[in-house]
Motif scaffolding. Structure first.
Motif, PDB file in Angstrom:
ATOM      1  N   PRO A  86      15.463  -5.384  26.262  1.00 41.35           N
ATOM      2  CA  PRO A  86      14.773  -4.135  25.885  1.00 41.35           C
ATOM      3  C   PRO A  86      14.705  -3.955  24.371  1.00 41.35           C
ATOM      4  CG  PRO A  86      16.284  -3.726  27.678  1.00 41.35           C
ATOM      5  CD  PRO A  86      16.467  -5.166  27.298  1.00 41.35           C
ATOM      6  N   ALA A  87      15.791  -4.259  23.700  1.00 46.54           N
ATOM      7  CA  ALA A  87      15.808  -4.061  22.246  1.00 46.54           C
ATOM      8  C   ALA A  87      14.749  -4.936  21.573  1.00 46.54           C
ATOM      9  CB  ALA A  87      17.186  -4.387  21.695  1.00 46.54           C
ATOM     10  N   LEU A 131       7.224  -3.722  19.602  1.00 48.78           N
ATOM     11  CA  LEU A 131       6.369  -2.527  19.480  1.00 48.78           C
ATOM     12  C   LEU A 131       6.454  -1.956  18.071  1.00 48.78           C
ATOM     13  CD1 LEU A 131       6.936  -0.646  22.863  1.00 48.78           C
ATOM     14  CD2 LEU A 131       5.160  -2.292  22.271  1.00 48.78           C
ATOM     15  N   SER A 132       7.695  -1.919  17.531  1.00 45.35           N
ATOM     16  CA  SER A 132       7.862  -1.365  16.176  1.00 45.35           C
ATOM     17  C   SER A 132       7.102  -2.210  15.163  1.00 45.35           C
ATOM     18  CB  SER A 132       9.330  -1.341  15.782  1.00 45.35           C
ATOM     19  OG  SER A 132      10.049  -0.628  16.738  1.00 45.35           O
ATOM     20  N   PRO A 155       9.287   0.210  27.068  1.00 44.93           N
ATOM     21  CA  PRO A 155       8.731  -1.045  27.568  1.00 44.93           C
ATOM     22  C   PRO A 155       9.584  -1.720  28.639  1.00 44.93           C
ATOM     23  CG  PRO A 155       9.816  -1.391  25.473  1.00 44.93           C
ATOM     24  CD  PRO A 155      10.081   0.034  25.850  1.00 44.93           C
ATOM     25  N   SER A 156       8.939  -2.557  29.473  1.00 41.88           N
ATOM     26  CA  SER A 156       9.678  -3.480  30.330  1.00 41.88           C
ATOM     27  C   SER A 156       8.904  -4.797  30.323  1.00 41.88           C
ATOM     28  CB  SER A 156       9.826  -2.917  31.744  1.00 41.88           C
ATOM     29  OG  SER A 156       8.561  -2.690  32.295  1.00 41.88           O
ATOM     30  N   TYR A 157       9.619  -5.912  30.611  1.00 43.16           N
ATOM     31  CA  TYR A 157       9.010  -7.225  30.411  1.00 43.16           C
ATOM     32  C   TYR A 157       8.393  -7.740  31.703  1.00 43.16           C
ATOM     33  CZ  TYR A 157       8.312 -11.727  28.173  1.00 43.16           C
ATOM     34  OH  TYR A 157       7.747 -12.835  27.625  1.00 43.16           O
ATOM     35  N   GLU A 158       7.211  -8.325  31.595  1.00 42.83           N
ATOM     36  CA  GLU A 158       6.536  -8.835  32.796  1.00 42.83           C
ATOM     37  C   GLU A 158       6.239 -10.321  32.700  1.00 42.83           C
ATOM     38  OE1 GLU A 158       3.197  -6.463  34.028  1.00 42.83           O
ATOM     39  OE2 GLU A 158       4.650  -5.214  35.097  1.00 42.83           O
ATOM     40  N   LEU A 209       3.852  -6.947  28.385  1.00 43.29           N
ATOM     41  CA  LEU A 209       4.782  -5.819  28.417  1.00 43.29           C
ATOM     42  C   LEU A 209       4.196  -4.692  29.256  1.00 43.29           C
ATOM     43  CD1 LEU A 209       5.782  -5.525  24.645  1.00 43.29           C
ATOM     44  CD2 LEU A 209       6.837  -6.917  26.423  1.00 43.29           C
ATOM     45  N   ASN A 210       5.050  -4.041  29.997  1.00 43.73           N
ATOM     46  CA  ASN A 210       4.622  -2.883  30.777  1.00 43.73           C
ATOM     47  C   ASN A 210       5.224  -1.639  30.117  1.00 43.73           C
ATOM     48  OD1 ASN A 210       3.623  -1.256  32.711  1.00 43.73           O
ATOM     49  ND2 ASN A 210       5.022  -1.912  34.343  1.00 43.73           N
TER      50      ASN A 210
END
Lengths: 260, 702
Positions: free
Chosen positions: A27-28, A34-35, A140-143, A156-157
């Motif tokens: 997650p980080a 995103l940042s 976010p979560s990873y897909e 990313l979701n």
């Protein structure tokens, strides 16, 4: 360790070992991506862009305009002002805090609009022209990874954080692994229905004196309406100017003065 | 001749002797009554409905472009506005149509709908204040202006105080998470003397603070769909003579302006509380409903008790004080706050309603703006044009109008009228110049067309030529001249003052034209001829009768007629069967009589004539009775009228009451139908009677 725990540990290890080669991002790490996306598009000082918009709809003549986007990222301010065709000159939008105002010099009236406002009747929204705030607005979560033409992308979701008003609460992003630029963006309603797809085929950077670094922008964005399938919008950011703007630019009075 | 007299004598003698004859007579009597009354009512309703549609906007025939994709639908279709191709220049169409000998008048039209949005109470009040400050900047300070500014400022301050009070009340129900600290902080700042004392130091900054931080805290304003017909208002009023101005005045000749339908005005622009009181009164007085028993009426009373904010926010401090005093006097109460007095005042029952209604209009109404829109105000209308651009115009509302007899009809009442110039602005017709400008912009954009299905490959593939990293030149975006020539304010003033010549009004785009005929009976023929006239003049025209042009309402009228005619048809089939059976029985009863007559020399033809003449006489006598009673009923209904006690009936009756008329054709039709039905139903029994032989008759037991 009980037998049950042992078994589940084994199941987890099997699952992990048989997972695809590309490991899920932490997650980080995702927030970090995103940042980076947000930060690269942000300018410390002011921002002015010359834009072109083209809306295609079934059985209609194309809706075409040119205009300018003004941003002052430090104060969260945004203004979109159209200049062409002649009949559209002076019409525009002004964002102040959570308010999106629309102005038409032909009637001299201000109206408050929502986040869902179709900017000038196209498939674009206010957020498409504004400062990028993905890290601030979404979780976010990873897909996994995906190929998109010649690029390999992280998928990313994103789900909107509580109490934040955005046009679409669920977003799927394809982010280029090499450059961290967005390639594709799918936007969903809360019900899970796909509402809009956006493609970003070209990115450019320009050096900013005030930021002391590059500012990135998508030179072309193509929006596809997934509800009215025949509708689509193209946005071109033709050039970007990062010099300081007039101090009182982001006020109703300034916009009104353009039509005197 | 002698034989006929004999037959008639026999028929008269038999008329009342048999019970079965009386039964048949009864059926014929009621059948005729039904045909006379039903036929006359049907004709009257049909006539009234036609008048409603023809006399409001449709005219007898609507002519529009034959290149249109959809059919014209004046009242709007099921799936939005129909897709019509414009008639590019009305001044070319008019003379062509007027050449036809049966055409009396041609009226240009364009029908469409738009949304009107209005902000909430705070938005509207702040917009007023902003206008006043703008005026001060332009014209300088004056005593009157200062007074207006101070009054509106006091009003805003009062609203802010009310908002904070409501926030304090709502804290009880809201959790802390639902309260936005930014909103609380903004409200607190707007309550301080410091904020108001320094307001004038930078009034526009102060206004922006209120507009952006305070106003959004109230729920959104109204959204209203407005349906309009753009037309040459002078010609329209001359042609559709059922139209009358109710409030205000007609739009002056050649000026831009709008006439709002009175029905629409009352329903959507009136203070909701007042409108609910009016509706309550109407339901009680006209339809005899009671608050005590009717749940809908109770709901309105409840809404008046709870939805008082519209009134409270409208009043400035001075008027609030007056309202409190008046309500205290009326209610004999010592309560000092308006938000407690109002619910008490609006607690209406069947006993106190009339008093409260009268008190509302005598005491409270003078302090309030009863209508959100006043005559002479400017309305901003925004429409999505056919080309996707949003067009907004300001249009001055000069008055309200209605069609005589259609005052309460929802369908006729939703149509508002505006001048053609405003309509054309809203329609946003793309002139060749504009088309060329847009094409030029598109050409200069350098966009490569990409097929949607293969867009990803085309944009991200190896051959796309696109890259994700490119250096942009340090750009200079020059917008200094971009908005030059934009004369918004000048344009706005020019629109209000300008008077257009008849030539300017007629030269330009319309969507259809209403045609009034000299002789409406030749409607079908004229429609065909008008199409031909168009083709001869090199225009592709399509003509629609008023019934087709009224869209689904026209279809509905047609359907209603078909259903009624079908019902009448079924009734006659049933009557035919009953009469036939009854005649069979009657004939079988008379086997002895017929046999005896045959034995003493009566020919078969005599027997046949006898039975037929008997039935026809039966038909004539009872039919005449039925027709007479039917005429009586119609005369009674014609003088008293049938009340239309709901809005749909208003439209069908073309007014509050239908006064049906009876025409000679209704009577003749009734007689013909009755005689034909009785004759047909007698043929088979009469034929059976001729088959009776004397031998058979004598063998029959008593």
């Amino acid at each position: 360790m009980s037998l049950k725990n042992l078994l589940s540990a084994a199941a987890v290890s099997v699952a992990l070992l048989s997972a695809p080669v590309a490991l899920a991002l932490e997650p980080a790490a995702m927030v970090q991506i995103l940042s980076v996306i947000d930060d690269r598009q942000r300018n410390g000082g002011d921002y002015k862009a010359h834009i072109y918009l083209e809306q295609k709809e079934k059985d209609k003549t194309d809706n075409v305009r040119e205009g300018f986007v003004y941003r002052r990222d430090a104060d969260d301010k945004l203004m979109i002002l159209f200049s062409k065709p002649k009949t559209e000159a002076g019409k525009g939008y002004l964002r102040l805090d959570k308010n999106l105002w629309s102005y038409d010099p032909n009637v001299g009236k201000w109206e408050r609009r929502t986040e869902r406002e179709r900017i000038a009747g196209t498939d674009s929204r206010r957020a498409d022209f504004d400062e990028s705030r993905l890290a601030e607005e979404f979780d976010p979560s990873y897909e996994g990874e995906a190929k998109l033409g010649k690029y390999t992308a992280h998928r990313l979701n994103l789900k909107v954080k509580p109490n934040i008003d955005v046009a679409y609460p669920v977003v799927k992003l394809w982010v280029d692994k090499d450059t961290n630029n967005i390639l594709k963006r799918e936007e969903y309603a809360l019900s899970g229905r796909l509402m809009r797809t956006a493609l970003y085929p070209r990115w450019k950077k320009v050096f900013s004196e005030s930021k002391g670094a590059d500012v990135w922008y998508p030179e072309e964005i193509r929006f596809y309406d997934e509800v009215e399938k025949a509708n689509s919008t193209i946005v071109l950011i033709k050039s970007v100017d990062l010099r300081a703007l007039e101090a009182n630019l982001f006020t109703k009075a300034w916009l009104e003065s353009k039509s005197r | 001749m002698g034989q006929l007299r004999l037959l008639l004598q026999v028929a008269f003698r038999n008329l009342f002797t048999s019970k079965i004859n009386i039964l048949i007579g009864g059926i014929i009597f009621f059948g005729t009554l039904l045909v006379v009354v039903g036929g006359a009512l049907l004709d009257s309703i049909d006539g009234a409905m036609s008048r409603s549609i023809i006399g409001s906007v449709a005219g007898h025939i609507q002519v529009y472009s034959d290149e249109s994709k959809d059919e014209l639908s004046l009242y709007g279709g099921m799936s939005g506005e129909p897709d019509l191709t414009v008639l590019a220049d009305f001044s070319r169409v008019r003379p062509v149509l007027e050449k036809h000998p049966n055409v009396k008048t041609v009226v240009p039209m364009g029908t469409s709908s738009a949304l009107i949005t209005s902000g909430n109470t705070v938005d509207l009040t702040l917009a007023r204040l902003r206008d006043l400050y703008k005026k001060r900047t332009e014209q300088g300070e004056s005593a009157a202006l200062k007074e207006s500014i101070d009054s509106v400022k006091a009003h805003v301050r009062q609203i802010v105080a009310l908002m904070e009070k409501q926030r304090a009340n709502s804290k009880v129900v809201l959790t802390d998470a639902a309260v936005d600290p930014m909103e609380v902080e903004a409200l607190a700042r707007a309550r301080t003397d410091e904020f108001w004392n320094s307001f004038d130091a930078d009034p526009f900054a102060s206004l922006e603070f209120l507009e952006n931080r305070i106003a959004p805290q109230l729920p959104d304003g109204d959204l209203l769909e407005l349906r309009y017909v753009g037309t040459d208002l002078d010609t329209f009023q001359r042609t559709f003579d059922r139209m009358e101005i109710v409030d205000g005045e007609a739009v002056p000749h050649g000026k831009r302006g709008m006439l709002v339908s009175k029905f629409f005005y009352e329903n959507f622009f009136k203070l909701k509380t007042a409108f609910r009181l009016d509706t309550l009164k109407q339901e009680r007085d006209l339809n005899g409903k009671l608050i005590a028993t009717d749940p809908q009426l109770q709901r309105w009373v409840k809404e008046n008790q709870t939805q008082t904010r519209e009134i409270i926010f409208q009043l400035d401090p001075v008027k609030t004080h007056q309202a409190v005093e008046r309500l205290q006097k009326v209610l004999g109460s010592k309560e000092s706050t308006l938000d407690k007095l109002l619910p008490e005042f609006f607690t209406t029952t069947d006993e106190n309603f009339d008093t409260r209604y009268q008190q509302f209009y005598a005491e409270l109404a003078p302090l309030l703006d009863l209508y959100r829109l006043r005559m002479g105000d400017t309305l901003t209308i925004s429409a999505f044009t056919r080309t996707g651009y949003v067009q907004s115009v300001n249009v001055k509302v000069y008055g309200t109008y209605q069609f005589k007899g259609l005052e309460k009809s929802t369908m006729a009442g939703l149509i508002n009228l505006m001048d053609l110039m405003t309509f054309r602005d809203l329609y946003g017709y793309l002139s060749p110049d504009r088309k060329a400008e847009i094409a030029e912009l598109q050409k200069n954009s350098g966009i490569k067309p990409v097929d949607r299905a293969s867009a990803e490959d085309a944009l991200f593939g190896e051959d796309s030529g696109n890259t994700l990293v490119a250096e942009a030149a340090t750009g200079i975006v020059d917008d200094s001249k971009a908005f030059e020539g934009n004369q918004g304010a000048v344009y706005r003033e020019d629109q209000v003052a300008r008077v257009y010549s008849q030539e300017e009004i007629e030269k330009g785009v319309v969507l259809s034209t209403a045609v009034i005929l000299k002789d409406p009976t030749k409607l079908e023929q004229t429609m065909e001829e008008l199409k031909q006239v168009g083709t001869d003049a090199g225009m592709k025209l399509r003509a629609a009768s008023w019934q087709q042009a009224a869209g689904f309402i026209g279809q509905f009228v047609l359907l209603a007629k078909l259903v009624l005619y079908f019902a009448v048809f079924i009734i006659f089939v049933v009557a035919l069967v009953i009469i036939n059976n009854a005649m069979m029985m009657a004939t079988l009863q008379r086997v002895r009589e017929v046999g005896t007559m045959r034995a003493i020399g009566a020919q078969r033809s005599f027997i046949l004539s006898m039975v037929l003449v008997e039935t026809v006489l039966l038909g004539l006598v009872f039919g005449a009775g039925g027709a007479l009673v039917g005429s009586g009923v119609m005369t009674m209904l014609g003088s008293s009228g049938i009340p239309a006690n709901n809005e749909a009936l208003y439209f069908f009756f073309s007014g509050p009451r239908l006064y049906p008329t009876l025409s000679a054709s209704n009577l003749i039709a009734a007689f013909v139908i009755v005689l034909v039905v009785s004759a047909i139903s007698t043929f088979y029994p009469a034929f059976l009677a001729t088959r009776v032989s004397p031998l058979q008759a004598m063998q029959t037991d008593e």
